[in-house]
Motif scaffolding. Structure first.
Motif, PDB file in Angstrom:
ATOM      1  N   ASP A  14      -2.688  43.427 -13.377  1.00  0.00           N
ATOM      2  CA  ASP A  14      -2.693  43.200 -11.923  1.00  0.00           C
ATOM      3  C   ASP A  14      -1.746  44.179 -11.257  1.00  0.00           C
ATOM      4  N   ARG A  15      -2.103  45.461 -11.296  1.00  0.00           N
ATOM      5  CA  ARG A  15      -1.215  46.473 -10.750  1.00  0.00           C
ATOM      6  C   ARG A  15      -1.113  46.369  -9.243  1.00  0.00           C
ATOM      7  N   HIS A  16       0.089  46.566  -8.722  1.00  0.00           N
ATOM      8  CA  HIS A  16       0.270  46.451  -7.278  1.00  0.00           C
ATOM      9  C   HIS A  16      -0.095  47.756  -6.580  1.00  0.00           C
ATOM     10  N   ALA A  17      -0.264  47.681  -5.279  1.00  0.00           N
ATOM     11  CA  ALA A  17      -0.766  48.782  -4.457  1.00  0.00           C
ATOM     12  C   ALA A  17       0.144  50.005  -4.468  1.00  0.00           C
ATOM     13  N   LEU A  18       1.435  49.838  -4.774  1.00  0.00           N
ATOM     14  CA  LEU A  18       2.361  50.967  -4.698  1.00  0.00           C
ATOM     15  C   LEU A  18       2.025  52.075  -5.685  1.00  0.00           C
ATOM     16  N   TYR A  19       1.464  51.748  -6.859  1.00  0.00           N
ATOM     17  CA  TYR A  19       1.135  52.780  -7.844  1.00  0.00           C
ATOM     18  C   TYR A  19       0.151  53.787  -7.262  1.00  0.00           C
ATOM     19  N   ASP A  20      -0.879  53.293  -6.614  1.00  0.00           N
ATOM     20  CA  ASP A  20      -1.877  54.188  -6.034  1.00  0.00           C
ATOM     21  C   ASP A  20      -1.375  54.843  -4.757  1.00  0.00           C
ATOM     22  N   LEU A  21      -0.691  54.085  -3.917  1.00  0.00           N
ATOM     23  CA  LEU A  21      -0.190  54.603  -2.656  1.00  0.00           C
ATOM     24  C   LEU A  21       0.768  55.777  -2.872  1.00  0.00           C
ATOM     25  N   HIS A  22       1.667  55.649  -3.853  1.00  0.00           N
ATOM     26  CA  HIS A  22       2.672  56.685  -4.089  1.00  0.00           C
ATOM     27  C   HIS A  22       2.365  57.569  -5.301  1.00  0.00           C
ATOM     28  N   ARG A  23       1.207  57.371  -5.906  1.00  0.00           N
ATOM     29  CA  ARG A  23       0.686  58.235  -6.974  1.00  0.00           C
ATOM     30  C   ARG A  23       1.642  58.373  -8.162  1.00  0.00           C
ATOM     31  N   TYR A  24       1.908  57.237  -8.811  1.00  0.00           N
ATOM     32  CA  TYR A  24       2.720  57.267 -10.025  1.00  0.00           C
ATOM     33  C   TYR A  24       2.204  56.231 -11.016  1.00  0.00           C
ATOM     34  N   SER A  25       2.565  56.407 -12.266  1.00  0.00           N
ATOM     35  CA  SER A  25       2.185  55.478 -13.327  1.00  0.00           C
ATOM     36  C   SER A  25       3.263  54.416 -13.482  1.00  0.00           C
ATOM     37  N   ALA A  26       2.840  53.228 -13.858  1.00  0.00           N
ATOM     38  CA  ALA A  26       3.801  52.154 -14.100  1.00  0.00           C
ATOM     39  C   ALA A  26       4.725  52.524 -15.257  1.00  0.00           C
ATOM     40  N   ALA A  27       4.156  53.134 -16.284  1.00  0.00           N
ATOM     41  CA  ALA A  27       4.936  53.564 -17.442  1.00  0.00           C
ATOM     42  C   ALA A  27       4.181  54.665 -18.164  1.00  0.00           C
ATOM     43  N   ILE A  28       4.925  55.434 -18.932  1.00  0.00           N
ATOM     44  CA  ILE A  28       4.347  56.460 -19.793  1.00  0.00           C
ATOM     45  C   ILE A  28       4.827  56.198 -21.218  1.00  0.00           C
ATOM     46  N   ARG A  29       3.862  56.128 -22.115  1.00  0.00           N
ATOM     47  CA  ARG A  29       4.164  55.969 -23.540  1.00  0.00           C
ATOM     48  C   ARG A  29       4.316  57.373 -24.143  1.00  0.00           C
ATOM     49  N   SER A  30       5.415  57.587 -24.892  1.00  0.00           N
ATOM     50  CA  SER A  30       5.638  58.848 -25.576  1.00  0.00           C
ATOM     51  C   SER A  30       6.150  58.514 -26.966  1.00  0.00           C
ATOM     52  N   GLY A  31       5.301  58.690 -27.962  1.00  0.00           N
ATOM     53  CA  GLY A  31       5.665  58.284 -29.317  1.00  0.00           C
ATOM     54  C   GLY A  31       5.903  56.788 -29.343  1.00  0.00           C
ATOM     55  N   ASP A  32       7.075  56.382 -29.832  1.00  0.00           N
ATOM     56  CA  ASP A  32       7.372  54.947 -29.877  1.00  0.00           C
ATOM     57  C   ASP A  32       8.272  54.519 -28.717  1.00  0.00           C
ATOM     58  N   LEU A  33       8.356  55.354 -27.685  1.00  0.00           N
ATOM     59  CA  LEU A  33       9.160  55.008 -26.507  1.00  0.00           C
ATOM     60  C   LEU A  33       8.270  54.761 -25.298  1.00  0.00           C
ATOM     61  N   LEU A  34       8.708  53.855 -24.461  1.00  0.00           N
ATOM     62  CA  LEU A  34       8.020  53.546 -23.211  1.00  0.00           C
ATOM     63  C   LEU A  34       9.002  53.797 -22.077  1.00  0.00           C
ATOM     64  N   PHE A  35       8.625  54.705 -21.170  1.00  0.00           N
ATOM     65  CA  PHE A  35       9.441  55.046 -20.013  1.00  0.00           C
ATOM     66  C   PHE A  35       8.824  54.359 -18.810  1.00  0.00           C
ATOM     67  N   VAL A  36       9.483  53.310 -18.319  1.00  0.00           N
ATOM     68  CA  VAL A  36       8.937  52.493 -17.231  1.00  0.00           C
ATOM     69  C   VAL A  36       9.482  52.993 -15.907  1.00  0.00           C
ATOM     70  N   SER A  37       8.579  53.243 -14.967  1.00  0.00           N
ATOM     71  CA  SER A  37       8.978  53.630 -13.617  1.00  0.00           C
ATOM     72  C   SER A  37       9.766  52.502 -12.969  1.00  0.00           C
ATOM     73  N   GLY A  38      10.531  52.855 -11.954  1.00  0.00           N
ATOM     74  CA  GLY A  38      11.296  51.855 -11.221  1.00  0.00           C
ATOM     75  C   GLY A  38      10.389  50.762 -10.681  1.00  0.00           C
ATOM     76  N   GLN A  39      10.761  49.528 -10.950  1.00  0.00           N
ATOM     77  CA  GLN A  39      10.006  48.367 -10.477  1.00  0.00           C
ATOM     78  C   GLN A  39      10.799  47.696  -9.362  1.00  0.00           C
ATOM     79  N   VAL A  40      10.101  47.431  -8.280  1.00  0.00           N
ATOM     80  CA  VAL A  40      10.713  46.778  -7.123  1.00  0.00           C
ATOM     81  C   VAL A  40      10.111  45.390  -6.952  1.00  0.00           C
ATOM     82  N   GLY A  41      10.679  44.636  -6.047  1.00  0.00           N
ATOM     83  CA  GLY A  41      10.202  43.275  -5.800  1.00  0.00           C
ATOM     84  C   GLY A  41       9.037  43.255  -4.839  1.00  0.00           C
ATOM     85  N   SER A  42       7.951  43.907  -5.235  1.00  0.00           N
ATOM     86  CA  SER A  42       6.782  44.002  -4.360  1.00  0.00           C
ATOM     87  C   SER A  42       5.740  42.957  -4.702  1.00  0.00           C
TER      88      SER A  42
END
Length: 141
Positions: A14-42
């Motif tokens: 249930d991705r929120h509208a900000l991902y598309d509005l601001h053109r970013y991914s919620a997270a990026i998986r790289s190997g065994d690491l997950l880099f999560v974008s800043g999450q706000v109280g939206s």
């Protein structure tokens, strides 16, 4: 010659509208690491929760959803950065919510930063997590 791999984006169901509005991914998986974008109280429409404590709880809920989409939980988080628009006034409330959310020791690294602008929000949290071995072979959403 090494190949450059494409970003492996992860989104909650249930991705929120900000991902598309601001053109970013919620997270990026790289190997065994997950880099999560800043999450706000939206909320789902991208608008902020108006009460600060609810905004912090919603940011943690949004974070949990992103982590779950990659097969992770907060137990897998190794590094946290949080951003606060008024740290002195918000700290007590933030710490109370944080205590409900982070679980038992050992705790992840944590850096809290005071900022003067978060696009209408008062709190943001970003993390790096290690993806459990069983989750690292699953596909992204």
């Amino acid at each position: 010659m090494s190949q450059i791999s494409k970003r492996d984006a992860v989104f909650p169901a249930d991705r929120h509208a900000l991902y598309d509005l601001h053109r970013y991914s919620a997270a990026i998986r790289s190997g065994d690491l997950l880099f999560v974008s800043g999450q706000v109280g939206s909320r789902a429409d991208g608008s902020p929760e108006p009460v600060f404590a609810d905004q912090v709880r919603r940011a943690f809920a949004n974070l949990r959803e992103v982590l779950a989409a990659a097969g992770c939980s907060f137990d897998d988080v190794i590094d946290v950065t949080s951003f606060h628009t008024d740290p002195a006034a918000q700290f007590e409330t933030f710490m109370a919510v944080r205590a409900e959310e982070i679980g038992e020791p050992p705790y992840p690294n944590w850096t809290a930063i005071g900022v003067n602008w978060l696009a209408g929000f008062d709190f943001e949290i970003k993390v790096v997590a290690r993806i459990p071995v069983t989750a690292s072979s699953s596909s992204s959403a």
